[in-house]
Design an enzyme around this catalytic site. Structure first.
Site, PDB file in Angstrom:
ATOM      1  N   LYS A  96      26.508  29.272  71.127  1.00 26.99           N
ATOM      2  CA  LYS A  96      25.954  28.961  72.401  1.00 26.99           C
ATOM      3  C   LYS A  96      27.307  28.572  73.039  1.00 26.99           C
ATOM      4  O   LYS A  96      27.027  28.288  74.419  1.00 26.99           O
ATOM      5  CB  LYS A  96      24.795  28.084  72.436  1.00 26.99           C
ATOM      6  N   HIS A 139      14.628  15.847  80.396  1.00 22.43           N
ATOM      7  CA  HIS A 139      14.354  15.652  78.865  1.00 22.43           C
ATOM      8  C   HIS A 139      13.921  14.384  78.773  1.00 22.43           C
ATOM      9  O   HIS A 139      13.128  14.215  78.027  1.00 22.43           O
ATOM     10  CB  HIS A 139      15.743  15.889  78.203  1.00 22.43           C
ATOM     11  N   SER A 178      20.086  21.679  82.211  1.00 28.78           N
ATOM     12  CA  SER A 178      21.418  21.355  81.650  1.00 28.78           C
ATOM     13  C   SER A 178      22.513  22.316  82.328  1.00 28.78           C
ATOM     14  O   SER A 178      23.640  21.803  82.608  1.00 28.78           O
ATOM     15  CB  SER A 178      21.579  21.260  80.052  1.00 28.78           C
ATOM     16  N   ARG A 213       8.671  23.539  82.876  1.00 31.35           N
ATOM     17  CA  ARG A 213       9.107  23.117  84.310  1.00 31.35           C
ATOM     18  C   ARG A 213       8.402  24.071  85.246  1.00 31.35           C
ATOM     19  O   ARG A 213       8.191  23.781  86.294  1.00 31.35           O
ATOM     20  CB  ARG A 213      10.466  23.479  84.514  1.00 31.35           C
TER      21      ARG A 213
HETATM   22  O1  PNS Z   1      17.066  23.541  74.579  1.00 27.24           O
HETATM   23  P1  PNS Z   1      16.879  24.969  74.333  1.00 27.24           P
HETATM   24  O2  PNS Z   1      17.864  25.774  74.218  1.00 27.24           O
HETATM   25  O3  PNS Z   1      15.852  25.721  75.040  1.00 27.24           O
HETATM   26  O4  PNS Z   1      16.216  24.992  72.951  1.00 27.24           O
HETATM   27  C1  PNS Z   1      15.646  26.234  72.185  1.00 27.24           C
HETATM   28  C2  PNS Z   1      15.504  25.808  70.836  1.00 27.24           C
HETATM   29  C3  PNS Z   1      16.401  24.904  70.218  1.00 27.24           C
HETATM   30  C4  PNS Z   1      14.021  25.045  70.726  1.00 27.24           C
HETATM   31  C5  PNS Z   1      15.132  27.156  69.898  1.00 27.24           C
HETATM   32  O5  PNS Z   1      16.421  27.915  70.286  1.00 27.24           O
HETATM   33  C6  PNS Z   1      14.867  27.008  68.658  1.00 27.24           C
HETATM   34  O6  PNS Z   1      13.956  26.355  68.167  1.00 27.24           O
HETATM   35  N1  PNS Z   1      15.785  27.329  67.833  1.00 27.24           N
HETATM   36  C7  PNS Z   1      15.947  27.114  66.229  1.00 27.24           C
HETATM   37  C8  PNS Z   1      15.790  28.588  65.492  1.00 27.24           C
HETATM   38  C9  PNS Z   1      14.501  29.112  65.326  1.00 27.24           C
HETATM   39  O7  PNS Z   1      13.715  28.560  64.745  1.00 27.24           O
HETATM   40  N2  PNS Z   1      14.273  30.077  65.828  1.00 27.24           N
HETATM   41  C10 PNS Z   1      12.945  30.862  65.873  1.00 27.24           C
HETATM   42  C11 PNS Z   1      12.067  30.463  66.939  1.00 27.24           C
HETATM   43  S1  PNS Z   1      10.758  31.383  67.360  1.00 27.24           S
END
Ligand code: PNS
Length: 168
Positions: free
Chosen positions: A44, A20, A131, A93
């Site tokens: 989560k 990150h 993570s 990645r």
């Molecule tokens: O670190 P992560 O868990 O891969 O991040 C995922 C994240 C936070 C980018 C994704 O879950 C997100 O954007 N969540 C917010 C809710 C949202 O907008 N959902 C629709 C996405 S198409």
């Protein structure tokens, strides 16, 4: 006319890894302002609270004056609009990340056309770090130095010794 390019780097960051951090460093060079945005999603069951994750992130981004840390819930595209961001930044990645990232980016584009998702390929030295794996390896007594910033490693150590004490 000069225009300021604002990007959001969203994620769970539970906890932040060197992968990150690499993306944050590179993003800070590409955009005028980079907002690292922690998803507030208690379903989560994160290891670290949003508050702790904010602290950890703020500590490691101190070196980058154009990077700030925030948190959000609800739709990412709504948060991006609230923060007047034009770009979402995500890292890839490996090919296994691609499918999820593609779906999400296309959905976000449908929800808010004009908000662009920019992908950066992870540095190959970090392409195996997540993570989830960091927490698993650390929890089982493995070495994680070099995978997370030293301040995060120290916090993980404190967290583990606290939970050991609780279980004792
Ligand atoms: O670190 P992560 O868990 O891969 O991040 C995922 C994240 C936070 C980018 C994704 O879950 C997100 O954007 N969540 C917010 C809710 C949202 O907008 N959902 C629709 C996405 S198409």
């Amino acid at each position: 006319m000069s225009r300021s390019l604002v990007a959001i780097y969203p994620g769970s960051f539970d906890p932040i890894t060197n992968g990150h951090l690499d993306l944050i460093q590179r993003g800070s060079r590409l955009f005028d302002r980079l907002i690292v945005a922690i998803l507030r999603n208690e379903t989560k069951s994160p290891l670290f609270s949003v508050h702790e994750r904010m602290d950890m992130l703020k500590e490691v981004v101190k070196a980058y004056p154009n990077v700030e840390v925030d948190s959000f819930d609800g739709l990412l595209v709504d948060f991006a609009a609230k923060r007047s961001a034009q770009v979402l930044l995500r890292g890839i990645r490996a090919i296994s990340d691609y499918e999820y990232e593609l779906q999400t980016a296309l959905m976000n584009r449908r929800l808010r056309p004009g908000l662009e998702t920019v992908f950066l390929l992870s540095n190959e030295a970090h392409s195996f770090i997540s993570s989830r794996l960091v927490k698993e390896v650390f929890g089982l007594g493995g070495k994680i130095s070099g995978l997370v910033p030293p301040s995060v490693e120290a916090r993980l150590e404190r967290r583990l010794s606290k939970s050991k004490r609780k279980g004792a």
